[in-house]
Design an enzyme around this catalytic site. Structure first.
Site, PDB file in Angstrom:
ATOM      1  N   LYS A   1       2.922  -0.103  14.941  1.00  0.00           N
ATOM      2  CA  LYS A   1       4.315  -0.232  15.194  1.00  0.00           C
ATOM      3  C   LYS A   1       4.819  -1.321  15.783  1.00  0.00           C
ATOM      4  CE  LYS A   1       5.832   3.493  13.042  1.00  0.00           C
ATOM      5  NZ  LYS A   1       5.393   2.667  11.639  1.00  0.00           N
TER       6      LYS A   1
ATOM      7  N   TYR B   1       4.711   6.540   9.734  1.00  0.00           N
ATOM      8  CA  TYR B   1       3.913   5.287   9.573  1.00  0.00           C
ATOM      9  C   TYR B   1       4.644   4.249   8.662  1.00  0.00           C
ATOM     10  CZ  TYR B   1      -0.522   2.711   8.937  1.00  0.00           C
ATOM     11  OH  TYR B   1      -1.367   1.620   9.105  1.00  0.00           O
TER      12      TYR B   1
ATOM     13  N   HIS C   1       0.808  -1.093  -0.043  1.00  0.00           N
ATOM     14  CA  HIS C   1      -0.044  -0.001   0.012  1.00  0.00           C
ATOM     15  C   HIS C   1       0.866   1.363  -0.049  1.00  0.00           C
ATOM     16  CE1 HIS C   1      -3.686  -2.046   2.099  1.00  0.00           C
ATOM     17  NE2 HIS C   1      -3.245  -2.613   0.734  1.00  0.00           N
TER      18      HIS C   1
ATOM     19  N   TYR D   1      -8.589   4.901   8.418  1.00  0.00           N
ATOM     20  CA  TYR D   1      -8.698   5.152   9.882  1.00  0.00           C
ATOM     21  C   TYR D   1     -10.008   6.325  10.037  1.00  0.00           C
ATOM     22  CZ  TYR D   1      -4.079   3.238  11.107  1.00  0.00           C
ATOM     23  OH  TYR D   1      -3.055   2.365  11.237  1.00  0.00           O
TER      24      TYR D   1
ATOM     25  N   PRO E   1      -2.237  -0.182  19.088  1.00  0.00           N
ATOM     26  CA  PRO E   1      -2.119  -0.655  17.744  1.00  0.00           C
ATOM     27  C   PRO E   1      -2.386   0.475  16.511  1.00  0.00           C
ATOM     28  CG  PRO E   1      -3.994  -1.409  18.709  1.00  0.00           C
ATOM     29  CD  PRO E   1      -3.632  -0.934  19.783  1.00  0.00           C
TER      30      PRO E   1
END
Ligand code: APR
Ligand code: PHB
Length: 394
Positions: free
Chosen positions: A300, A388, A75, A204, A296
């Site tokens: 990470k 990220y 992604h 998200y 979560p």
């Protein structure tokens, strides 16, 4: 009691312990891995599934990346959803090509167990009464029971890769460590659904009703999470109620919504931040969840564990092959630097995207303003994308 001599005793066959075993095998350094659960249990344990570039590169470079190559889903971006709209953050464009790969943690564990068995090196499942001792000597020991028999490993080093509820960290005298902890007044209700993913990337979401996350495991399996109470009673959540809540928190004005399908698995996962300092005591080195826990939201946990064992294997190789100690002595400081950076990012993502019980309405509007700034500022998006996708392994 039969005694076995080995260079590195590894407690725990999660991603950290197994990857350390593989790295040491490739460096021709002996190790023995002991795990108190069954092989089936550690393989079937459903957890997260976001791999940073560094973890993908590590899987490839250690010869366990073939299936990841075939089945992993790369992604280049993620979506942030708020005010009923999705906003894409093109992380690859913002980071010079860095991306994430979706590949279940249990698939990583399955690949690493396969490699361990192929190496012929020892991996004991379903052991019990594990204890570690003589950690301040040059011959620390791991004791365990398998079947009816007691066993002892005499090691040069012990790697504590036994997670947040293991025996290694608690074996360090309390006076020699400092623990930092933060709890969160919410948890995640996570499901696996037999439904083709309706989005090509993760979403998200912050909504009036709380946080939700859309993710996936394959072209047929969707992985979804929603914010719930820490003591949420799963029995109170029928599949219909779960889908209704996910729809309310994820649907967007342009008509996007997750595909619905049979729920294959559901569980509630607590949220906390935890760090122990230092990550070493004598000849015991802690790695992964044994040393740190992150909520979560920043994806990470697995990647921090991989960064730890890569650093530890490198330091052990220096000791055994070149007789130098300094990387072992630097292990904890370098590990904590990466850990606190991941703690900061994971706390920030969690605070920005979850609704706090009894929150003053001002806070929700502030969160929306932060998200609005984030998706309209190159600088802010770049900071998120860097963290990220993960900074290169040191
Ligand atoms: N003796 C032997 N094995 C043990 C003991 C013990 N006393 N206690 C725990 N274990 C095993 C657990 O059964 C588990 O398989 O240690 C392993 C620890 O693995 P993980 O919990 O997966 O931790 P780690 O390998 O550090 O991986 C971190 O896991 O929880 C996720 O989000 C986290 O993604 C992160 C990753
Ligand atoms: C997952 O795919 O399970 C997942 C994705 C992103 C997260 C956590 C979990 O932040």
């Amino acid at each position: 009691m039969p005694t076995t001599r080995t260079q590195v005793g590894i407690v725990g066959a999660g991603p950290a312990g197994l990857m350390l075993g593989q790295l040491l095998h490739l460096a021709d350094i002996d190790s023995v891995i002991v795990e108190d659960r069954s092989e089936e249990y550690v393989i079937e344990r459903v957890r997260a599934g976001v791999l940073e570039q560094g973890t993908v590169d590590l899987m490839r470079s250690t010869g366990v990346g073939d299936r990841l190559e075939r089945e992993g889903m790369r992604h280049d971006g993620i979506y942030l959803r708020f005010n009923d709209d999705r906003h894409r953050i093109n992380m690859a464009a913002l980071t010079g090509g860095r991306a994430i790969t979706i590949y279940g943690q249990n698939e990583v564990v399955k690949d690493l167990i396969g490699a361990r068995q192929a190496s012929g090196r020892p991996l004991y499942f379903e052991v019990s009464d594990v204890s570690v001792l003589d950690l301040e000597t040059e011959a620390p020991r791991v004791r365990f029971v398998q079947g009816e028999e007691r066993h002892e490993l005499v090691c040069d080093f012990i790697a504590g890769c036994d997670g947040s509820h293991g025996v290694c960290r608690p074996s360090i005298p309390a006076s020699r460590v400092r623990m930092y902890e933060r709890g969160y007044p919410f948890a995640w209700l996570g499901i696996l659904a037999d439904a083709p993913p309706a989005s090509d990337e993760i979403v998200y979401s912050l909504s009036e009703r709380g946080f939700a996350l859309f993710s996936m495991r394959s072209t047929t399996i969707t992985r979804l999470y929603l914010q719930c109470a820490p003591d949420e009673n799963l029995d109170a959540w029928s599949d219909d109620r779960i889908w209704a809540e996910l729809m309310a928190r994820l649907r967007t004005t342009d008509g996007w919504a997750p595909n619905v399908g049979p729920i294959l698995q559901k569980a509630v996962a607590p949220m906390r931040s935890f760090v122990v300092e230092p990550m070493r005591y004598g000849r015991l080195f802690l790695a992964g969840d044994a040393a740190h826990i992150v909520p979560p939201t920043g994806a990470k946990g697995l990647n921090l564990a991989m960064a730890d064992v890569r650093r530890l294997a490198d330091a052990l190789q220096d000791f055994f092959k070149r007789g130098t100690q300094h990387k072992l002595d630097d292990y904890s400081d370098r590990g904590l630097k990466r850990t606190w950076r991941a703690q900061r990012f994971s706390w920030w993502m969690t605070s920005m995207l979850h609704k706090q019980e009894g929150d003053n309405p001002f806070d929700y509007r502030r969160q929306l303003a932060e998200l609005d700034y984030l998706v309209s500022s190159q600088a802010a998006m770049t900071s998120l994308a860097e963290n990220y996708t993960g900074t290169p392994f040191d």
